[in-house]
Design an enzyme around this catalytic site. Structure first.
Site, mmCIF file in Angstrom:
data_model
loop_
_atom_site.group_PDB
_atom_site.id
_atom_site.type_symbol
_atom_site.label_atom_id
_atom_site.label_comp_id
_atom_site.label_asym_id
_atom_site.label_seq_id
_atom_site.Cartn_x
_atom_site.Cartn_y
_atom_site.Cartn_z
ATOM 1 N N GLU A 224 -52.619 2.348 43.549
ATOM 2 C CA GLU A 224 -54.027 2.128 43.895
ATOM 3 C C GLU A 224 -54.830 1.806 42.634
ATOM 4 O O GLU A 224 -54.631 2.415 41.583
ATOM 5 C CB GLU A 224 -54.609 3.363 44.583
ATOM 6 C CG GLU A 224 -56.054 3.174 45.037
ATOM 7 C CD GLU A 224 -56.644 4.383 45.752
ATOM 8 O OE1 GLU A 224 -57.611 4.198 46.508
ATOM 9 O OE2 GLU A 224 -56.146 5.501 45.540
ATOM 10 N N LYS B 280 -58.744 -0.092 53.091
ATOM 11 C CA LYS B 280 -58.769 1.374 53.199
ATOM 12 C C LYS B 280 -59.703 1.815 54.319
ATOM 13 O O LYS B 280 -60.878 1.465 54.352
ATOM 14 C CB LYS B 280 -59.221 1.971 51.872
ATOM 15 C CG LYS B 280 -59.013 3.473 51.735
ATOM 16 C CD LYS B 280 -59.332 3.907 50.318
ATOM 17 C CE LYS B 280 -58.953 5.342 50.043
ATOM 18 N NZ LYS B 280 -59.192 5.711 48.624
ATOM 19 N N CYS C 12 -54.164 6.003 49.914
ATOM 20 C CA CYS C 12 -54.587 7.289 49.368
ATOM 21 C C CYS C 12 -55.169 8.254 50.406
ATOM 22 O O CYS C 12 -54.446 8.906 51.136
ATOM 23 C CB CYS C 12 -55.552 7.059 48.217
ATOM 24 S SG CYS C 12 -55.716 8.506 47.123
#
Length: 279
Positions: free
Chosen positions: A46, A116, A157
């Site tokens: 990331e 995301k 994440c």
């Protein structure tokens, strides 16, 4: 007949003062993962090509796939004939910013991009405070693709903290879920490996968390410790804090083996509860 093994590499990349230097380093490490480790699928972390900072997202953002990072990743994927999960880098589209993961195929084609979905907003006073939602827009679409018969999904994440998210990918037939992930150094030691094991065990799938290397000179210090788990929830390998190429060979026979031995995916009580993916 689909192969029973797949060589992969997770690149825990170090930080660099410029985007151009970060890209150059990534290309070097990708070549090493393929030529020295034999990887067919390479995964980046990331926010590897810029500082992970709400102030930096806008300055570093680029079009995907038209920006310089995407062009470089597409070119090397074609050069090496590999599948490349490009980690994440800030994307600008129609005036909005996203934390996006682009995936490239062995012909250099853009297989797809994932934005995301769950934005990292955390406030532990004196330890870690961050608000992605102050500058980023959340995505709404899942992304799947197949490599040699193995169906793969992508999250980023903070997405991994939501069990329903991974369960939707399981419904979609995914057997390998990849999360480019920059956990912080407070929650990382407590949760990083644990969550990887939980998502793998819950869904009888391989799970990879690919992190940037730790850099204590940054305002936001990433945890490191990239981790790969198998469908039994076992940790196959993990990195340390420093830059590292983490390579492994996935034994794909485990996927059907565990589904036969512990068939939880068939035993869910859909008459009592269910998971619904909205269109």
């Amino acid at each position: 007949m689909a192969p029973s093994k797949l060589k992969i590499a997770l690149l825990q990349l170090g930080s660099f003062p410029t985007k151009q230097a970060a890209i150059a380093n990534a290309l070097t490490q990708i070549r090493s993962a393929v030529k020295d480790k034999g990887a067919k699928l390479v995964i980046l972390p990331e926010c590897w090509n810029s500082t992970y900072s709400t102030d930096e997202f806008g300055r570093s953002a680029e079009k995907i796939p038209g920006g310089e990072t995407s062009l470089a990743l597409a070119k090397i994927a074609e050069e090496l004939g590999i599948w490349l999960v490009g980690g994440t880098y800030p994307e600008v589209d129609a005036g909005k910013l996203y934390n996006t993961c682009a995936v490239f195929g062995p012909k250099g084609e853009l297989v797809g991009k994932y934005r995301k979905m769950h934005l990292f907003d955390m406030d532990i006073p004196g330890i870690c405070t961050f608000s992605e939602s102050s500058v980023l827009t959340p995505g709404k679409e899942f992304l799947t693709f197949s490599v040699e018969g193995l169906k793969i999904g992508v999250g980023i994440c903070y997405d991994q903290r939501f069990p329903e998210f991974a369960a939707v990918y399981r419904q979609l037939g995914v057997d390998f879920l990849i999360f480019p992930s920059a956990f912080d150094t407070y929650t990382g030691p407590m949760h990083f490996e644990l969550i990887a094991q939980a998502r793998a065990l819950d869904n009888s799938m391989f799970v990879a968390l690919c992190a940037p290397a730790r850099d204590t000179t940054k305002d936001y210090v990433a945890y490191g410790y990239s981790t790969l788990c198998d469908p039994w929830g076992r940790v196959l390998c993990r990195a340390g804090e420093k830059p590292e190429i983490l390579s492994a060979e996935l034994d794909l026979t485990l996927l059907e083996d565990i589904k036969k031995k512990i068939p939880v995916l068939k035993q869910k009580r859909n008459d009592v509860y269910e998971l619904v993916k909205k269109k």
